[in-house]
Scaffold this motif. Sequence first.
Motif, PDB file in Angstrom:
ATOM      1  N   THR A  93      30.037 -21.267  19.777  1.00  0.00           N
ATOM      2  CA  THR A  93      29.455 -20.582  20.939  1.00  0.00           C
ATOM      3  C   THR A  93      30.501 -19.698  21.615  1.00  0.00           C
ATOM      4  O   THR A  93      30.200 -18.575  22.023  1.00  0.00           O
ATOM      5  N   LEU A  94      31.728 -20.206  21.691  1.00  0.00           N
ATOM      6  CA  LEU A  94      32.776 -19.426  22.358  1.00  0.00           C
ATOM      7  C   LEU A  94      33.083 -18.127  21.642  1.00  0.00           C
ATOM      8  O   LEU A  94      33.300 -17.090  22.267  1.00  0.00           O
ATOM      9  N   GLU A  95      33.118 -18.159  20.317  1.00  0.00           N
ATOM     10  CA  GLU A  95      33.525 -16.940  19.613  1.00  0.00           C
ATOM     11  C   GLU A  95      32.343 -16.097  19.147  1.00  0.00           C
ATOM     12  O   GLU A  95      32.487 -14.896  18.927  1.00  0.00           O
ATOM     13  N   GLN A  96      31.159 -16.737  19.009  1.00  0.00           N
ATOM     14  CA  GLN A  96      30.029 -15.987  18.451  1.00  0.00           C
ATOM     15  C   GLN A  96      28.938 -15.734  19.476  1.00  0.00           C
ATOM     16  O   GLN A  96      28.199 -14.773  19.371  1.00  0.00           O
ATOM     17  N   GLY A  97      28.801 -16.638  20.468  1.00  0.00           N
ATOM     18  CA  GLY A  97      27.856 -16.400  21.547  1.00  0.00           C
ATOM     19  C   GLY A  97      26.551 -17.169  21.466  1.00  0.00           C
ATOM     20  O   GLY A  97      25.869 -17.323  22.465  1.00  0.00           O
ATOM     21  N   LYS A  98      26.157 -17.674  20.278  1.00  0.00           N
ATOM     22  CA  LYS A  98      24.825 -18.307  20.199  1.00  0.00           C
ATOM     23  C   LYS A  98      24.802 -19.565  21.064  1.00  0.00           C
ATOM     24  O   LYS A  98      25.831 -20.226  21.233  1.00  0.00           O
ATOM     25  N   PRO A  99      23.646 -19.913  21.626  1.00  0.00           N
ATOM     26  CA  PRO A  99      23.560 -21.079  22.487  1.00  0.00           C
ATOM     27  C   PRO A  99      24.055 -22.347  21.790  1.00  0.00           C
ATOM     28  O   PRO A  99      23.868 -22.513  20.579  1.00  0.00           O
ATOM     29  N   PHE A 100      24.667 -23.227  22.580  1.00  0.00           N
ATOM     30  CA  PHE A 100      25.315 -24.423  22.040  1.00  0.00           C
ATOM     31  C   PHE A 100      24.397 -25.221  21.110  1.00  0.00           C
ATOM     32  O   PHE A 100      24.798 -25.611  20.014  1.00  0.00           O
ATOM     33  N   GLU A 101      23.148 -25.460  21.520  1.00  0.00           N
ATOM     34  CA  GLU A 101      22.258 -26.280  20.690  1.00  0.00           C
ATOM     35  C   GLU A 101      21.962 -25.592  19.361  1.00  0.00           C
ATOM     36  O   GLU A 101      21.831 -26.237  18.314  1.00  0.00           O
ATOM     37  N   GLU A 102      21.834 -24.286  19.422  1.00  0.00           N
ATOM     38  CA  GLU A 102      21.599 -23.521  18.189  1.00  0.00           C
ATOM     39  C   GLU A 102      22.842 -23.584  17.296  1.00  0.00           C
ATOM     40  O   GLU A 102      22.736 -23.742  16.068  1.00  0.00           O
ATOM     41  N   ALA A 103      24.011 -23.475  17.927  1.00  0.00           N
ATOM     42  CA  ALA A 103      25.269 -23.552  17.174  1.00  0.00           C
ATOM     43  C   ALA A 103      25.377 -24.928  16.511  1.00  0.00           C
ATOM     44  O   ALA A 103      25.747 -25.039  15.341  1.00  0.00           O
ATOM     45  N   LYS A 104      25.010 -25.951  17.265  1.00  0.00           N
ATOM     46  CA  LYS A 104      25.098 -27.304  16.698  1.00  0.00           C
ATOM     47  C   LYS A 104      24.108 -27.452  15.538  1.00  0.00           C
ATOM     48  O   LYS A 104      24.418 -28.062  14.513  1.00  0.00           O
ATOM     49  N   GLY A 105      22.938 -26.882  15.705  1.00  0.00           N
ATOM     50  CA  GLY A 105      21.952 -26.897  14.616  1.00  0.00           C
ATOM     51  C   GLY A 105      22.527 -26.240  13.371  1.00  0.00           C
ATOM     52  O   GLY A 105      22.373 -26.741  12.250  1.00  0.00           O
ATOM     53  N   GLU A 106      23.220 -25.137  13.555  1.00  0.00           N
ATOM     54  CA  GLU A 106      23.823 -24.470  12.384  1.00  0.00           C
ATOM     55  C   GLU A 106      24.892 -25.355  11.743  1.00  0.00           C
ATOM     56  O   GLU A 106      24.959 -25.473  10.513  1.00  0.00           O
ATOM     57  N   VAL A 107      25.740 -25.966  12.577  1.00  0.00           N
ATOM     58  CA  VAL A 107      26.807 -26.816  12.045  1.00  0.00           C
ATOM     59  C   VAL A 107      26.215 -27.963  11.216  1.00  0.00           C
ATOM     60  O   VAL A 107      26.669 -28.244  10.103  1.00  0.00           O
ATOM     61  N   LEU A 108      25.165 -28.588  11.743  1.00  0.00           N
ATOM     62  CA  LEU A 108      24.559 -29.738  11.049  1.00  0.00           C
ATOM     63  C   LEU A 108      23.882 -29.290   9.756  1.00  0.00           C
ATOM     64  O   LEU A 108      23.966 -29.955   8.718  1.00  0.00           O
ATOM     65  N   TRP A 109      23.213 -28.149   9.828  1.00  0.00           N
ATOM     66  CA  TRP A 109      22.582 -27.603   8.625  1.00  0.00           C
ATOM     67  C   TRP A 109      23.662 -27.260   7.588  1.00  0.00           C
ATOM     68  O   TRP A 109      23.524 -27.565   6.398  1.00  0.00           O
ATOM     69  N   VAL A 316      18.105 -15.549  29.025  1.00  0.00           N
ATOM     70  CA  VAL A 316      19.261 -14.959  28.341  1.00  0.00           C
ATOM     71  C   VAL A 316      20.526 -15.292  29.129  1.00  0.00           C
ATOM     72  O   VAL A 316      20.501 -15.276  30.364  1.00  0.00           O
ATOM     73  N   GLY A 317      21.616 -15.594  28.436  1.00  0.00           N
ATOM     74  CA  GLY A 317      22.869 -15.817  29.153  1.00  0.00           C
ATOM     75  C   GLY A 317      23.911 -16.501  28.290  1.00  0.00           C
ATOM     76  O   GLY A 317      23.752 -16.614  27.071  1.00  0.00           O
ATOM     77  N   ASN A 318      24.968 -16.946  28.947  1.00  0.00           N
ATOM     78  CA  ASN A 318      26.075 -17.614  28.260  1.00  0.00           C
ATOM     79  C   ASN A 318      25.560 -18.849  27.515  1.00  0.00           C
ATOM     80  O   ASN A 318      24.922 -19.711  28.115  1.00  0.00           O
ATOM     81  N   GLY A 319      25.865 -18.929  26.254  1.00  0.00           N
ATOM     82  CA  GLY A 319      25.348 -20.002  25.407  1.00  0.00           C
ATOM     83  C   GLY A 319      25.876 -21.380  25.760  1.00  0.00           C
ATOM     84  O   GLY A 319      25.360 -22.382  25.274  1.00  0.00           O
ATOM     85  N   LEU A 320      26.909 -21.462  26.593  1.00  0.00           N
ATOM     86  CA  LEU A 320      27.407 -22.777  27.000  1.00  0.00           C
ATOM     87  C   LEU A 320      26.550 -23.385  28.107  1.00  0.00           C
ATOM     88  O   LEU A 320      26.661 -24.570  28.400  1.00  0.00           O
ATOM     89  N   ASP A 321      25.712 -22.571  28.733  1.00  0.00           N
ATOM     90  CA  ASP A 321      24.781 -23.097  29.737  1.00  0.00           C
ATOM     91  C   ASP A 321      23.500 -23.524  29.018  1.00  0.00           C
ATOM     92  O   ASP A 321      22.806 -22.697  28.426  1.00  0.00           O
ATOM     93  N   PRO A 322      23.181 -24.821  29.057  1.00  0.00           N
ATOM     94  CA  PRO A 322      22.035 -25.310  28.264  1.00  0.00           C
ATOM     95  C   PRO A 322      20.698 -24.683  28.658  1.00  0.00           C
ATOM     96  O   PRO A 322      19.725 -24.766  27.899  1.00  0.00           O
ATOM     97  N   ALA A 323      20.630 -24.050  29.817  1.00  0.00           N
ATOM     98  CA  ALA A 323      19.367 -23.429  30.230  1.00  0.00           C
ATOM     99  C   ALA A 323      19.079 -22.165  29.412  1.00  0.00           C
ATOM    100  O   ALA A 323      17.923 -21.724  29.328  1.00  0.00           O
TER     101      ALA A 323
END
Length: 484
Positions: A93-109, A316-323
């Motif tokens: 999320t920090l380097e690419q921007g996608k929301p944290f949950e989406e980033a985690k989904g990618e990591v797990l996949w 829309v916003g910073n991907g570290l904010d879960p909202a």
Amino acid sequence: METSVKVRTQMYIDGQWTEACSDAKSTILNPATGEVVAEVAYGGAQEAQQAVEAAYQAFPAWANSTADERAAILRQIYHLIIDKADRLAEIMTLEQGKPFEEAKGEVLWGAEFMLWYAEEARRVYGEIIPPSGHRQRLLVQRQPIGVVGAITPWNFPSSMITRKLAPALAAGCTVVVKPAPETPLSAIALFEIFEQAGLPRGVANLVLGDAQEIGSVLVSSEKVRKISFTGSTQVGKYLMEQSAKTVKKVSLELGGHAPYIVFNDADLDLAVDGLMINKFQNNGQTCICANRIFVHSEVADAFTVKLVEKVKGLKVGNGLDPANQVGPLIHQQALEKVMEHVQDAVSKGAVIVAGGQPLTEGEYARGNFYQPTVLCGVTPDMKVYREETFGPVAPIIVFNTDEEVVQMANDTPYGLAAYLYTRDLARTMRVSNELEYGMVGINASTLGYVQAPFGGIKQSGMGREGGRHGLEDYLEYKFLNLNF
Ligand code: ADP
């Protein structure tokens, strides 16, 4: 939104964490805030050569290890990725921007490829063919192809690496990875795991820095036997052309221009929900996301009303904010391309029915944010109709007949993913047969499955990733004529 993630910033060559020979660095920016995330090592030809040599030296032992030995390490990598998924997601999320949950989904996949190919490594079977003579056996065995150069993009910074490495390592190949310059930290974090999992030195190497220099070493070296690339069609063509000089195998996963076809008998809610995931996941920065949404004239208004309501509700916003459901675009250039495509469409008669502007005030001021957008009245003379926008823009085109929509859908040099929504079985079979695409979603808008072959035809590439087919790309046949 404070983060405390600590990440290494070096390359990983021959089992050593390594700075660039020149001590050069590149700066990694957070696309949501413009802040510096890290300064990472910036290498070039010299480091690429060292990595190729390391992979070449490591190849015989790795190729001759047993499938079980390789599988044990892949399984260990899988477990470590799962354990560290939060950390990997935050880095992404920090380097690419996608929301944290989406980033985690990618990591797990991405981790799932390690497990799938750990299992598949044990099923690399050969053949015994009926011979032409007596006291003869014709045998076919499979062997790893050799050193692989893997070049990956920034839109899926973790899973595009594991999707290449898992089958390569399972097959017995050794690898040099060059990740995208925008997202090296996700790659580094994975390599920390590879090291921890006990991958022997030289089997997987990570080189960061000058893409042209590193690329040119990878394509020209006689020690590299295969290039696996995910990225733009333009760079893919260049790599294929250069690889011809040493007759390397190439796997290319390139651009797409996916049609998303909604017929008049479709379940419109399903089609809208599918599009919301398909189009706005990763902020429209995926090669399989819908770029041309073809909607039958009888349902176009109803579909558009439903879609617009959902699009306007996206946060829309910073991907570290879960909202937040949608993050920033990767960089300023990407934002400019989206703006240009929307302006071009509007100047040629398209109508903005949602979004249509960059977000520049307050929390958005230093990031690359753009409103999720829906365009109506899109016509073939517009850039959005012809080119990959790679952003959160949904262009709607109205059609009347099946023949017409298939013709429009195929009217592109790309052939990666297509989608169709209908309840009619005959239409499903006919249209999916006629679509010139490597993958077709039918009442479905997701296509990335570890067990299925992902890839395109035409100028979207060659080769497949995922499934048993993904392992094929890393194996050669060897024919043995045995007489006794
Ligand atoms: P994008 O435009 O989405 O960044 P690219 O095709 O430029 O797509 O990038 C995908 C990957 O290809 C990245 O890792 C990038 O650094 C790499 N790349 C770009 N140009 C070259 C090149 N000439 N040789 C090798 N790799 C390259």
